[in-house]
Design a protein around this motif. Sequence first.
Motif, PDB file in Angstrom:
ATOM      1  N   ALA A   1      26.492  44.608  37.155  1.00  0.00           N
ATOM      2  CA  ALA A   1      27.650  44.170  36.370  1.00  0.00           C
ATOM      3  C   ALA A   1      28.929  44.847  36.860  1.00  0.00           C
ATOM      4  O   ALA A   1      29.976  44.205  36.989  1.00  0.00           O
ATOM      5  CB  ALA A   1      27.424  44.453  34.886  1.00  0.00           C
ATOM      6  N   MET A   2      28.853  46.141  37.158  1.00  0.00           N
ATOM      7  CA  MET A   2      30.026  46.860  37.658  1.00  0.00           C
ATOM      8  C   MET A   2      30.419  46.369  39.043  1.00  0.00           C
ATOM      9  O   MET A   2      31.612  46.274  39.361  1.00  0.00           O
ATOM     10  CB  MET A   2      29.769  48.371  37.670  1.00  0.00           C
ATOM     11  N   SER A   3      29.446  46.053  39.868  1.00  0.00           N
ATOM     12  CA  SER A   3      29.731  45.522  41.205  1.00  0.00           C
ATOM     13  C   SER A   3      30.488  44.188  41.104  1.00  0.00           C
ATOM     14  O   SER A   3      31.470  43.960  41.818  1.00  0.00           O
ATOM     15  CB  SER A   3      28.423  45.341  41.982  1.00  0.00           C
ATOM     16  N   LYS A   4      30.042  43.327  40.197  1.00  0.00           N
ATOM     17  CA  LYS A   4      30.726  42.040  39.982  1.00  0.00           C
ATOM     18  C   LYS A   4      32.142  42.259  39.449  1.00  0.00           C
ATOM     19  O   LYS A   4      33.083  41.578  39.857  1.00  0.00           O
ATOM     20  CB  LYS A   4      29.926  41.170  39.016  1.00  0.00           C
ATOM     21  N   TYR A   5      32.293  43.203  38.541  1.00  0.00           N
ATOM     22  CA  TYR A   5      33.606  43.512  37.970  1.00  0.00           C
ATOM     23  C   TYR A   5      34.560  44.005  39.056  1.00  0.00           C
ATOM     24  O   TYR A   5      35.703  43.547  39.156  1.00  0.00           O
ATOM     25  CB  TYR A   5      33.443  44.562  36.867  1.00  0.00           C
ATOM     26  N   LYS A   6      34.084  44.919  39.904  1.00  0.00           N
ATOM     27  CA  LYS A   6      34.924  45.434  40.990  1.00  0.00           C
ATOM     28  C   LYS A   6      35.310  44.311  41.955  1.00  0.00           C
ATOM     29  O   LYS A   6      36.431  44.278  42.457  1.00  0.00           O
ATOM     30  CB  LYS A   6      34.200  46.555  41.737  1.00  0.00           C
ATOM     31  N   GLU A   7      34.387  43.399  42.192  1.00  0.00           N
ATOM     32  CA  GLU A   7      34.690  42.263  43.069  1.00  0.00           C
ATOM     33  C   GLU A   7      35.782  41.385  42.457  1.00  0.00           C
ATOM     34  O   GLU A   7      36.671  40.896  43.156  1.00  0.00           O
ATOM     35  CB  GLU A   7      33.419  41.448  43.351  1.00  0.00           C
ATOM     36  N   GLN A   8      35.736  41.177  41.144  1.00  0.00           N
ATOM     37  CA  GLN A   8      36.792  40.410  40.465  1.00  0.00           C
ATOM     38  C   GLN A   8      38.147  41.106  40.614  1.00  0.00           C
ATOM     39  O   GLN A   8      39.163  40.455  40.872  1.00  0.00           O
ATOM     40  CB  GLN A   8      36.465  40.252  38.981  1.00  0.00           C
ATOM     41  N   LEU A   9      38.161  42.429  40.452  1.00  0.00           N
ATOM     42  CA  LEU A   9      39.398  43.199  40.616  1.00  0.00           C
ATOM     43  C   LEU A   9      39.937  43.054  42.041  1.00  0.00           C
ATOM     44  O   LEU A   9      41.143  42.866  42.243  1.00  0.00           O
ATOM     45  CB  LEU A   9      39.158  44.678  40.304  1.00  0.00           C
ATOM     46  N   LYS A  10      39.038  43.123  43.019  1.00  0.00           N
ATOM     47  CA  LYS A  10      39.445  42.983  44.426  1.00  0.00           C
ATOM     48  C   LYS A  10      40.031  41.599  44.680  1.00  0.00           C
ATOM     49  O   LYS A  10      41.091  41.464  45.308  1.00  0.00           O
ATOM     50  CB  LYS A  10      38.245  43.198  45.362  1.00  0.00           C
TER      51      LYS A  10
END
Length: 118
Positions: free
Chosen positions: A26-35
């Motif tokens: 979930a955090m990996s997906k969130y960071k990808e959205q931020l990027k």
Amino acid sequence: MRFMMIVKATKDSEAGKPPSRQLLDAMSKYKEQLKRAGVLITAEDLRPTVDGFRLAQPVRGGKVQLTDGPFTDSKGLIAGFTLIDVRSREEAVEWALRMPDPHGLGEGEIEVREVKET
């Protein structure tokens, strides 16, 4: 405007217990959205305070006091942070609301602070 989203430490994070695979995903997906949105500056997890130290400035000519972790006052400890660059406080709130529960326990706490521009 830069904002830091500060993830508060828990007993588990201070014990070095790794997050669940579900939370990591979930955090990996969130960071990808931020990027993809172009707002992510950095996102980092911190090692437990057992691997850290504190420096206390001297009072009236005394020596600097160096104290090795772990630290017992866990209320003020942090487990990680995400630094973002957004257009407004409202946008920072939106991104903070999207962050997955940092500990996956329904009790995560995120503190959001604006970075002082100098």
